[in-house]
Design a protein around this motif. Sequence first.
Motif, PDB file in Angstrom:
ATOM      1  N   LEU A 279      -2.747   2.364  20.696  1.00 35.14           N
ATOM      2  CA  LEU A 279      -2.646   3.827  20.710  1.00 35.14           C
ATOM      3  C   LEU A 279      -2.161   4.340  19.364  1.00 35.14           C
ATOM      4  CD1 LEU A 279      -1.074   4.464  24.247  1.00 35.14           C
ATOM      5  CD2 LEU A 279      -3.470   4.650  23.552  1.00 35.14           C
ATOM      6  N   GLY A 280      -1.251   3.597  18.733  1.00 38.17           N
ATOM      7  CA  GLY A 280      -0.759   4.009  17.420  1.00 38.17           C
ATOM      8  C   GLY A 280      -1.861   4.036  16.383  1.00 38.17           C
ATOM      9  N   SER A 281      -2.717   3.019  16.386  1.00 37.02           N
ATOM     10  CA  SER A 281      -3.823   2.965  15.425  1.00 37.02           C
ATOM     11  C   SER A 281      -4.836   4.074  15.690  1.00 37.02           C
ATOM     12  CB  SER A 281      -4.523   1.601  15.503  1.00 37.02           C
ATOM     13  OG  SER A 281      -3.639   0.556  15.146  1.00 37.02           O
ATOM     14  N   LEU A 282      -5.097   4.339  16.952  1.00 36.83           N
ATOM     15  CA  LEU A 282      -6.102   5.344  17.306  1.00 36.83           C
ATOM     16  C   LEU A 282      -5.633   6.767  17.035  1.00 36.83           C
ATOM     17  CD1 LEU A 282      -7.344   3.782  20.672  1.00 36.83           C
ATOM     18  CD2 LEU A 282      -8.653   3.946  18.541  1.00 36.83           C
ATOM     19  N   THR A 283      -4.311   6.975  17.042  1.00 38.29           N
ATOM     20  CA  THR A 283      -3.782   8.333  16.849  1.00 38.29           C
ATOM     21  C   THR A 283      -3.103   8.508  15.502  1.00 38.29           C
ATOM     22  OG1 THR A 283      -1.702   7.719  17.958  1.00 38.29           O
ATOM     23  CG2 THR A 283      -3.448   8.669  19.331  1.00 38.29           C
ATOM     24  N   ALA A 284      -3.220   7.512  14.598  1.00 34.31           N
ATOM     25  CA  ALA A 284      -2.567   7.587  13.287  1.00 34.31           C
ATOM     26  C   ALA A 284      -3.052   8.815  12.520  1.00 34.31           C
ATOM     27  CB  ALA A 284      -2.850   6.318  12.494  1.00 34.31           C
ATOM     28  N   THR A 285      -2.118   9.493  11.835  1.00 37.14           N
ATOM     29  CA  THR A 285      -2.459  10.723  11.109  1.00 37.14           C
ATOM     30  C   THR A 285      -3.085  10.447   9.760  1.00 37.14           C
ATOM     31  OG1 THR A 285      -0.218  10.823  10.208  1.00 37.14           O
ATOM     32  CG2 THR A 285      -0.631  11.998  12.269  1.00 37.14           C
ATOM     33  N   GLY A 286      -2.985   9.210   9.280  1.00 35.45           N
ATOM     34  CA  GLY A 286      -3.604   8.876   8.007  1.00 35.45           C
ATOM     35  C   GLY A 286      -2.706   9.114   6.820  1.00 35.45           C
ATOM     36  N   SER A 287      -1.413   9.258   7.042  1.00 36.39           N
ATOM     37  CA  SER A 287      -0.487   9.478   5.940  1.00 36.39           C
ATOM     38  C   SER A 287      -0.217   8.174   5.211  1.00 36.39           C
ATOM     39  CB  SER A 287       0.828  10.058   6.471  1.00 36.39           C
ATOM     40  OG  SER A 287       1.406   9.175   7.424  1.00 36.39           O
ATOM     41  N   GLY A 288       0.047   8.259   3.927  1.00 35.63           N
ATOM     42  CA  GLY A 288       0.343   7.052   3.154  1.00 35.63           C
ATOM     43  C   GLY A 288      -0.849   6.124   3.080  1.00 35.63           C
ATOM     44  N   SER A 289      -0.611   4.852   3.370  1.00 40.63           N
ATOM     45  CA  SER A 289      -1.677   3.845   3.291  1.00 40.63           C
ATOM     46  C   SER A 289      -2.381   3.636   4.622  1.00 40.63           C
ATOM     47  CB  SER A 289      -1.081   2.513   2.805  1.00 40.63           C
ATOM     48  OG  SER A 289      -0.079   2.073   3.717  1.00 40.63           O
TER      49      SER A 289
END
Length: 437
Positions: A279-289
């Motif tokens: 779920l964390g990977s699917l909802t990641a905001t794309g900040s940083g790396s």
Amino acid sequence: MSDFSNIDPQSMATQLAGFDVQTLQNQLKTQKSKLASQQTALRTLKSALTEFRTSMQNLNKTNAGMLKTSSSVSVENMVKVTTTSETRKGTYNVFVEQLASSHQLAYNALDEDAVKNATGSMKIQVGSDSSKTITVDMDNVDSLAGLAKAINGVSDNPGVTASLVRTNGEVRLMLSSDKSGAGNALTVSGFPEIENSKAVTLSEAKDAIAWLGEKNNGIQVSSSTNTFTDLIDGVTLELNQAQKDGDTPLRIDVGVNTADTTAQVNAFVASYNKLLSSLGSLTATGSGSTDRGAFAGDASVGNLRRDLNNMLRTAIGGQDITQFGLSADKDGKLTLDSDKLKEKLTEDPGKLNALFNGDKGLLKAMDKSMDKFLSITGGEIKSREETFRRRETELSDRSDKISTRYDTAYNRYLSQFTRLQSVMQQMNNTANMFGLT
């Protein structure tokens, strides 16, 4: 004068028609790529949720919860003991007086001639219930094999098996009750050679008899089979051998299997953390790396993650996960303090099941939370899959329209350049005639 007679109408038509639809094709390619990414992400989400649900259900099976118990018997091979999560630790004394057995009869006086000459009906009744009776018309039977076949072939056979045994060159009919216990004794009547008085009893119809405690001083219990499921809560006893008078009762020790219970809790931790990671990977905001997830900003997926996190922090029956050595880090992932769990299992192991198992336990609540996404009738996964299928159809239709537009433009340009080529050839021919080249 320029010579345009050598132009290739097909190449020019192909190039210009391609320019006409290039923007549309690029847009379609981008849309298809985006849809494919969304479909892949949805399949990943569905797989993660389904795997988590399966794990929760496996950890919450009837009589097989988080708590694992074990048992030992003072004398091996006398009794097989099976425990469940509902078993309470303790020591129990059991004396096995008698094993259950099925009724078996053999007929030495019944030969081929007796069967051939028999008339009327033969009846075989199981127990005291007259409705459990087989009736064979002996007028239609002319051999021992035929008699056995007729008995076994009765459509509503209440539990009787006929077979032929061969000893010392002679063939004998044997009747067996399919079920053990005194209540399943066979009563046979019909003609003299087959009645019970003419039979040799190979095995009596007996109930299993056991004592909780010492024989004649404890509590006597009986069963039509050699399996006792209600004698001790959460314990199943399968009797293998009867004891002799004067034998010491069997001592059965039941306790918590700490290693297996810890493994169960670790299985829960691993399943939860794996789902949380997905779920964390699917909802990641794309900040940083970090790459931006396909469901970044998706309210439903985000709410699921928050709901699961809230469930972990909810007390059930006055218990919460921290009391069993479970804790969550800043990212919500769980860790287990095995020593703290072991200490709690020593104090009151039953509370582990009370927290996790049953219809009101944590595992059921987490399993239920998957319905919003995995329900086959109104779940979000199914709804989104249907939306994506419609989108696939739309993009396919758009692709067909672009192809049609390309073909139309190609044919138009081909016609124009073919005419231009013809005109230019005529002009060149005329110029040659007047020496203008």
